[in-house]
Write a protein that holds these residues in place. Structure first.
Motif, PDB file in Angstrom:
ATOM      1  N   GLY A  88      30.369  41.931  45.844  1.00 20.24           N
ATOM      2  CA  GLY A  88      31.186  41.553  46.992  1.00 20.24           C
ATOM      3  C   GLY A  88      32.672  41.628  46.683  1.00 20.24           C
ATOM      4  O   GLY A  88      33.475  42.026  47.537  1.00 20.24           O
ATOM      5  N   ILE A  89      33.062  41.238  45.466  1.00 17.76           N
ATOM      6  CA  ILE A  89      34.465  41.352  45.063  1.00 17.76           C
ATOM      7  C   ILE A  89      34.894  42.812  45.078  1.00 17.76           C
ATOM      8  O   ILE A  89      35.968  43.171  45.580  1.00 17.76           O
ATOM      9  N   ALA A  90      34.039  43.670  44.513  1.00 18.00           N
ATOM     10  CA  ALA A  90      34.347  45.099  44.484  1.00 18.00           C
ATOM     11  C   ALA A  90      34.481  45.655  45.904  1.00 18.00           C
ATOM     12  O   ALA A  90      35.377  46.454  46.192  1.00 18.00           O
ATOM     13  N   TRP A  91      33.591  45.221  46.798  1.00 17.24           N
ATOM     14  CA  TRP A  91      33.674  45.682  48.190  1.00 17.24           C
ATOM     15  C   TRP A  91      34.940  45.162  48.858  1.00 17.24           C
ATOM     16  O   TRP A  91      35.541  45.853  49.694  1.00 17.24           O
ATOM     17  N   VAL A 221      35.421  51.575  40.523  1.00 18.11           N
ATOM     18  CA  VAL A 221      36.148  51.146  39.326  1.00 18.11           C
ATOM     19  C   VAL A 221      36.005  49.640  39.127  1.00 18.11           C
ATOM     20  O   VAL A 221      35.854  49.163  38.000  1.00 18.11           O
ATOM     21  N   HIS A 222      36.028  48.884  40.211  1.00 15.94           N
ATOM     22  CA  HIS A 222      35.849  47.434  40.095  1.00 15.94           C
ATOM     23  C   HIS A 222      34.452  47.080  39.594  1.00 15.94           C
ATOM     24  O   HIS A 222      34.288  46.162  38.781  1.00 15.94           O
ATOM     25  N   LEU A 223      33.447  47.780  40.067  1.00 14.74           N
ATOM     26  CA  LEU A 223      32.095  47.524  39.560  1.00 14.74           C
ATOM     27  C   LEU A 223      32.037  47.704  38.049  1.00 14.74           C
ATOM     28  O   LEU A 223      31.358  46.950  37.341  1.00 14.74           O
ATOM     29  N   ALA A 224      32.746  48.708  37.547  1.00 16.61           N
ATOM     30  CA  ALA A 224      32.688  49.030  36.125  1.00 16.61           C
ATOM     31  C   ALA A 224      33.523  48.091  35.266  1.00 16.61           C
ATOM     32  O   ALA A 224      33.122  47.741  34.149  1.00 16.61           O
ATOM     33  N   THR A 225      34.684  47.666  35.762  1.00 17.16           N
ATOM     34  CA  THR A 225      35.631  46.963  34.888  1.00 17.16           C
ATOM     35  C   THR A 225      35.858  45.490  35.206  1.00 17.16           C
ATOM     36  O   THR A 225      36.572  44.823  34.456  1.00 17.16           O
ATOM     37  N   ILE A 226      35.270  44.968  36.268  1.00 15.38           N
ATOM     38  CA  ILE A 226      35.362  43.521  36.489  1.00 15.38           C
ATOM     39  C   ILE A 226      34.835  42.735  35.286  1.00 15.38           C
ATOM     40  O   ILE A 226      35.448  41.750  34.863  1.00 15.38           O
ATOM     41  N   PRO A 227      33.703  43.142  34.680  1.00 13.64           N
ATOM     42  CA  PRO A 227      33.224  42.394  33.511  1.00 13.64           C
ATOM     43  C   PRO A 227      34.103  42.542  32.274  1.00 13.64           C
ATOM     44  O   PRO A 227      33.890  41.823  31.286  1.00 13.64           O
ATOM     45  N   VAL A 228      35.058  43.451  32.284  1.00 10.14           N
ATOM     46  CA  VAL A 228      35.898  43.680  31.112  1.00 10.14           C
ATOM     47  C   VAL A 228      37.250  42.983  31.253  1.00 10.14           C
ATOM     48  O   VAL A 228      37.641  42.178  30.398  1.00 10.14           O
ATOM     49  N   THR A 229      37.974  43.281  32.335  1.00 11.87           N
ATOM     50  CA  THR A 229      39.325  42.735  32.519  1.00 11.87           C
ATOM     51  C   THR A 229      39.513  42.018  33.848  1.00 11.87           C
ATOM     52  O   THR A 229      40.601  41.502  34.111  1.00 11.87           O
ATOM     53  N   GLY A 230      38.503  41.992  34.678  1.00 14.91           N
ATOM     54  CA  GLY A 230      38.690  41.499  36.035  1.00 14.91           C
ATOM     55  C   GLY A 230      39.247  42.575  36.940  1.00 14.91           C
ATOM     56  O   GLY A 230      39.401  42.358  38.137  1.00 14.91           O
ATOM     57  N   THR A 231      39.549  43.718  36.373  1.00 11.21           N
ATOM     58  CA  THR A 231      40.054  44.921  37.055  1.00 11.21           C
ATOM     59  C   THR A 231      41.455  44.723  37.622  1.00 11.21           C
ATOM     60  O   THR A 231      41.648  44.002  38.603  1.00 11.21           O
ATOM     61  N   GLY A 232      42.393  45.406  36.991  1.00  7.71           N
ATOM     62  CA  GLY A 232      43.753  45.445  37.497  1.00  7.71           C
ATOM     63  C   GLY A 232      43.945  46.728  38.289  1.00  7.71           C
ATOM     64  O   GLY A 232      43.877  46.729  39.502  1.00  7.71           O
ATOM     65  N   ILE A 233      44.151  47.838  37.594  1.00  7.69           N
ATOM     66  CA  ILE A 233      44.416  49.195  38.099  1.00  7.69           C
ATOM     67  C   ILE A 233      45.510  49.220  39.171  1.00  7.69           C
ATOM     68  O   ILE A 233      45.772  50.258  39.750  1.00  7.69           O
TER      69      ILE A 233
END
Length: 260
Positions: A88-91, A221-233
């Motif tokens: 949901g966050i990624a969406w 990209v959020h699906l992939a990197t939320i578990p790593v950094t919370g996703t900035g980009i």
């Protein structure tokens, strides 16, 4: 024969075998625009210049407002099954980019991200004057968006991290940096591809909605990197959340020193 060639030119499939392909199509339908000047003083006296900056401010403000609230809603819940979860966050991030790029593309180009603005500046798609103005407005919009979310419930905002990006346990700073570099590259690469004028000229019979692939790239990209950094980009998104959250932390530390 003139009628047939006209049908081909506008992209009809009736005479597809006559349609030029590759460089022939580009030479027929596309002319490379001149590079943007490094500094364009005339922009500073144009209302459209400031209107575009306001559009970038408002779009980044709304982007932070919706996405940080979504992140905090997931963090607040004791059971992740009762929330939208990581998907949901990624969406939320991808969907907001889709909507906001669609709304602002005709005003400012729909950047909403200093990394996108900087990439387009390097490609000479916009002047340094406009690029700097956009980046300033994007960062201000992000700070204001995160600040409004914090204003709803300051103590809850502090406890839930305020949507600020952090390196997850088990990952090094180098791993986090690498994830952000690759994720930002995917986004900027998609923006360049989706807005490529040569593609529109070559494949004019295929309707292209640029905000859709851009928003979908943000989602993936959020699906992939939320578990790593919370996703900035998005430097503005990361800066806005970090400034508001760290400001609260610094104030708490100051108060604790005065009243231990």
């Amino acid at each position: 024969m003139e009628g047939k060639e006209e049908d081909v030119r506008v992209g009809a499939n009736r005479y597809g075998e006559r349609q030029p392909i590759g460089t022939a199509a580009q030479a027929k339908d596309y002319r490379e625009p001149p590079s943007a000047p490094l500094f364009e003083a005339g922009e500073l006296s144009s209302w459209s210049f400031y209107r575009a900056g306001i559009a970038e401010f408002v779009a980044t403000f709304l982007f932070l407002y919706i996405t940080v609230l979504t992140v905090m809603g997931v963090a607040k819940s004791k059971s992740k099954c009762s929330t939208v979860g990581i998907q949901g966050i990624a969406w939320a991030f991808g969907g907001m980019i889709f909507a906001l790029v669609y709304c602002t593309a005709g005003i400012s180009g729909g950047h909403i991200n200093p990394a996108v603005t900087f990439g387009l500046f390097l490609a000479r798609k916009l002047s340094m004057t406009r690029a700097i103005f956009y980046i300033i407005m994007q960062c201000l919009g992000a700070i204001c968006g995160a600040g409004v979310v914090k204003g709803f419930e300051p103590h809850l905002y502090e406890r839930l991290g305020g949507g600020a990006n952090t390196i997850a346990k088990g990952y090094t700073n180098i791993a986090g940096l690498g994830a952000e570099i690759v994720g930002t590259f995917v986004l900027v690469y998609t923006v360049f591809s989706a807005t490529d004028a040569k593609r529109n000229a070559r494949d004019s019979h295929v309707p292209i909605l640029a905000p859709l692939p851009i928003g979908f790239a943000v989602f993936l990209v959020h699906l992939a990197t939320i578990p790593v950094t919370g996703t900035g980009i998005n430097p503005a998104r990361s800066l806005g959340a970090a400034i508001i959250f760290n400001k609260d932390q610094a104030w708490d530390d100051h108060v604790s020193l005065i009243h231990p």
